[in-house]
Enzyme design. Structure first.
Site, PDB file in Angstrom:
ATOM      1  N   CYS A  87     -19.132   4.073  -2.223  1.00  0.00           N
ATOM      2  CA  CYS A  87     -19.467   5.429  -3.082  1.00  0.00           C
ATOM      3  C   CYS A  87     -19.272   4.820  -4.554  1.00  0.00           C
ATOM      4  CB  CYS A  87     -18.748   6.709  -2.976  1.00  0.00           C
ATOM      5  SG  CYS A  87     -18.978   7.142  -1.156  1.00  0.00           S
ATOM      6  N   LYS A 332     -18.497  17.622  -5.986  1.00  0.00           N
ATOM      7  CA  LYS A 332     -18.432  18.803  -5.119  1.00  0.00           C
ATOM      8  C   LYS A 332     -19.750  19.446  -5.411  1.00  0.00           C
ATOM      9  CE  LYS A 332     -17.520  22.235  -2.628  1.00  0.00           C
ATOM     10  NZ  LYS A 332     -19.104  22.198  -2.568  1.00  0.00           N
ATOM     11  N   HIS A 336     -23.538  14.432  -4.476  1.00  0.00           N
ATOM     12  CA  HIS A 336     -22.808  13.059  -4.378  1.00  0.00           C
ATOM     13  C   HIS A 336     -23.973  12.067  -3.592  1.00  0.00           C
ATOM     14  CE1 HIS A 336     -20.073   9.590  -4.008  1.00  0.00           C
ATOM     15  NE2 HIS A 336     -19.825  10.149  -2.894  1.00  0.00           N
TER      16      HIS A 336
HETATM   17  N1  COA Z   1     -20.571  22.387   0.119  1.00  0.00           N
HETATM   18  C1  COA Z   1     -20.842  23.804  -0.078  1.00  0.00           C
HETATM   19  N2  COA Z   1     -21.895  23.868   0.755  1.00  0.00           N
HETATM   20  C2  COA Z   1     -22.339  22.818   1.488  1.00  0.00           C
HETATM   21  C3  COA Z   1     -21.933  21.579   1.598  1.00  0.00           C
HETATM   22  C4  COA Z   1     -20.858  21.269   0.989  1.00  0.00           C
HETATM   23  N3  COA Z   1     -20.218  20.293   0.798  1.00  0.00           N
HETATM   24  N4  COA Z   1     -22.504  21.035   2.530  1.00  0.00           N
HETATM   25  C5  COA Z   1     -23.702  21.782   3.108  1.00  0.00           C
HETATM   26  N5  COA Z   1     -23.454  22.938   2.391  1.00  0.00           N
HETATM   27  C6  COA Z   1     -24.203  24.254   2.787  1.00  0.00           C
HETATM   28  C7  COA Z   1     -25.556  23.912   2.970  1.00  0.00           C
HETATM   29  O1  COA Z   1     -26.315  24.240   1.640  1.00  0.00           O
HETATM   30  C8  COA Z   1     -26.180  24.937   3.912  1.00  0.00           C
HETATM   31  O2  COA Z   1     -26.225  26.332   3.439  1.00  0.00           O
HETATM   32  P1  COA Z   1     -27.520  27.033   3.885  1.00  0.00           P
HETATM   33  O3  COA Z   1     -27.187  27.534   5.089  1.00  0.00           O
HETATM   34  O4  COA Z   1     -27.287  28.221   2.977  1.00  0.00           O
HETATM   35  O5  COA Z   1     -28.528  26.335   3.477  1.00  0.00           O
HETATM   36  C9  COA Z   1     -25.065  25.104   4.868  1.00  0.00           C
HETATM   37  O6  COA Z   1     -23.804  24.625   3.972  1.00  0.00           O
HETATM   38  C10 COA Z   1     -25.268  24.094   6.096  1.00  0.00           C
HETATM   39  O7  COA Z   1     -25.603  22.725   5.704  1.00  0.00           O
HETATM   40  P2  COA Z   1     -25.737  21.330   6.538  1.00  0.00           P
HETATM   41  O8  COA Z   1     -26.360  20.408   5.823  1.00  0.00           O
HETATM   42  O9  COA Z   1     -26.066  21.910   8.015  1.00  0.00           O
HETATM   43  O10 COA Z   1     -24.110  21.043   6.440  1.00  0.00           O
HETATM   44  P3  COA Z   1     -23.212  20.045   7.625  1.00  0.00           P
HETATM   45  O11 COA Z   1     -22.406  20.737   8.508  1.00  0.00           O
HETATM   46  O12 COA Z   1     -24.624  19.340   8.083  1.00  0.00           O
HETATM   47  O13 COA Z   1     -22.526  19.056   6.461  1.00  0.00           O
HETATM   48  C11 COA Z   1     -20.571  18.232   5.866  1.00  0.00           C
HETATM   49  C12 COA Z   1     -21.534  19.578   5.894  1.00  0.00           C
HETATM   50  C13 COA Z   1     -19.271  18.975   5.186  1.00  0.00           C
HETATM   51  C14 COA Z   1     -20.087  17.716   7.226  1.00  0.00           C
HETATM   52  C15 COA Z   1     -21.194  17.339   4.714  1.00  0.00           C
HETATM   53  O14 COA Z   1     -21.581  17.836   3.968  1.00  0.00           O
HETATM   54  C16 COA Z   1     -20.381  15.980   4.654  1.00  0.00           C
HETATM   55  O15 COA Z   1     -20.072  15.065   5.556  1.00  0.00           O
HETATM   56  N6  COA Z   1     -19.845  15.918   3.438  1.00  0.00           N
HETATM   57  C17 COA Z   1     -19.065  14.822   3.141  1.00  0.00           C
HETATM   58  C18 COA Z   1     -19.672  13.712   2.495  1.00  0.00           C
HETATM   59  C19 COA Z   1     -18.819  12.461   2.325  1.00  0.00           C
HETATM   60  O16 COA Z   1     -18.272  12.011   3.080  1.00  0.00           O
HETATM   61  N7  COA Z   1     -19.180  11.620   1.265  1.00  0.00           N
HETATM   62  C20 COA Z   1     -18.649  10.513   0.905  1.00  0.00           C
HETATM   63  C21 COA Z   1     -17.366  10.761   0.318  1.00  0.00           C
HETATM   64  S1  COA Z   1     -16.446   9.464  -0.404  1.00  0.00           S
END
Ligand code: COA
Length: 387
Positions: A87, A332, A336
């Site tokens: 990242c 956030k 990202h």
């Molecule tokens: N914050 C707010 N809303 C989020 C979100 C987030 N981080 N991620 C997804 N959403 C929302 C989507 O917009 C969607 O909304 P909708 O139903 O109104 O369209 C809903 O949540 C479901 O989205 P989806 O893509 O199915 O989410 P998910 O469950 O597959 O993924 C996480 C969610 C948290 C697991 C994923 O965003 C993640 O792994 N984040 C961390 C990324 C990371 O580790 N980056 C590197 C860091 S060093």
């Protein structure tokens, strides 16, 4: 070493960009940056491209060559180099471009970052991201990035005074800022209740404590300061560039709630710029999870360990506070796209220092900082920019 300035910036909107390919995103951002700088393609001496995992996300390697080709620079044989540090790939790409210009080796250099993460499902992207940690000791036993940062949050909350509400306030603030940033993935404001009632991802972190999975690209153009005014009336100086490393596995650290690489890179940057935390008007920190912003504010020296939650609750880090943090919306709310994030942070600081940040403008901003983390802190890049 020569003084270096940023003379142009460009950033695509962040989000699920199913209508744009990886190469489209890069070309959009690169074109915007060159137009902003008033630089023609044939003036570019070199390109550095931050990208974490095109091999996993779009099954494309040899990204430097692909980008040179689709930027129209391949047949001019412009050197183009992919930079990978998970990242922190964008932050390191900016640092490589800075070194190339500062050393006198190159004149006009593009630093960019690009990632296309949404062409695969969440399972694949979470697994690809887990490659930024220690695969043998962390990934193979099931530790995901939300899981690793949840361990940091649990340890931190056991040792320091941070309430669940203060942690949620980080996301509330960053969504407020993101709602004022036209390129942000999320444009809705949220409340503490939104965060606390969202689904649990890795205890204590909930959905709204996490940065999302994002497509996007960003690019900036650097030049020697003495030539910058040939291109722009508003050059932004790079006052410091610093980088530090730490163990790749979280469990090998001296203290898992302090990112020692952030401490080291922050100190080096302040020394190089001959500045102190009091001089910084705004900072873009790596809030991949809400707890990461809390740690970053402390580890960069803006307050003592254990104080960042209270400062967040009191509005010190909000727009209009003494130290606005993540005016872009941060990872956030702005999103990202991992390889692009470090360059987007530079774009945000440059916009702020030029006075072009619109509804999220920090009045009178003259010095800004960026903080970009790879993994759980095995690589950190910190830059200070000023006008
Ligand atoms: N914050 C707010 N809303 C989020 C979100 C987030 N981080 N991620 C997804 N959403 C929302 C989507 O917009 C969607 O909304 P909708 O139903 O109104 O369209 C809903 O949540 C479901 O989205 P989806 O893509 O199915 O989410 P998910 O469950 O597959 O993924 C996480 C969610 C948290 C697991 C994923 O965003 C993640 O792994 N984040 C961390 C990324 C990371 O580790 N980056 C590197 C860091 S060093």
């Amino acid at each position: 070493m020569r003084d270096v300035a940023v003379i142009g910036i460009g950033c695509t909107p962040f989000g699920e960009k199913w209508g744009s390919s990886f190469r489209d995103l890069f070309v959009q951002a690169g074109t915007m940056a060159l137009e902003d700088a008033g630089v023609a393609g044939e003036e570019i001496g070199a390109m550095y491209v931050g990208n974490m995992s095109a091999g996993r996300f779009i099954e494309q390697e040899h990204v430097g060559a692909l980008i040179a080709d689709y930027a129209g620079l391949a047949t001019a044989h412009i050197p183009s180099t992919r930079v990978e540090a998970a990242c922190a790939s964008g932050g390191l790409s900016f640092r490589q471009a800075f070194i190339a210009v500062a050393s006198g080796l190159e004149e006009i250099v593009v630093a960019a970052g690009v990632e296309k993460m949404t062409d695969v499902g969440t399972g694949v992207s979470v697994d690809a991201l887990a490659g930024a940690a220690d695969r043998e000791w962390e990934g193979f036993v099931g530790a995901t990035f939300p899981g690793l940062y949840a361990m940091i949050a649990t340890d931190y909350m056991n040792r320091y005074p941070l309430t669940r509400e203060q942690l949620a306030q980080v996301a509330v603030k960053n969504h407020y800022n993101g709602a004022r940033n036209p390129i942000a993935q999320f444009s809705q404001e949220i409340t503490i209740e939104t965060v606390l009632s969202s689904s649990l991802v890795a205890d204590p972190l909930r959905l709204f404590d996490c940065s999302p999975i994002t497509d996007g690209a960003a690019a900036v153009v650097l030049a020697p300061l003495e030539r910058a005014r040939e291109y722009t009336d508003t050059p932004v100086r790079v006052l410091a560039s610093a980088q530090a490393s730490d163990t790749i596995a979280l469990h090998d650290r001296r203290d898992i709630s302090t990112l020692d690489a952030t401490v080291a890179a922050g100190k080096r940057a302040f020394e190089m710029a001959q500045l102190s935390p009091r001089d910084i008007d705004l900072v873009e920190v790596h809030d991949c999870f809400t707890i990461a912003e809390i740690c970053a504010i402390e580890d960069l020296g803006f307050c003592r360990k254990g104080e960042a939650g209270r400062l967040t609750e009191e509005g010190v880090t909000a727009l209009g506070g003494d130290l606005p943090v993540n005016t872009s919306g941060g990872l956030k709310a702005c999103g990202h796209p991992v390889g692009a994030t470090g360059i987007k942070q530079v774009c945000e600081v440059v916009q702020q220092l030029r006075g072009e940040a619109g509804r999220r403008q920090v009045d009178g901003a003259r010095i800004g900082m960026t903080h970009n983390v790879g993994g759980t802190g095995a690589t950190v890049a910190v830059h200070i920019l000023g006008v």
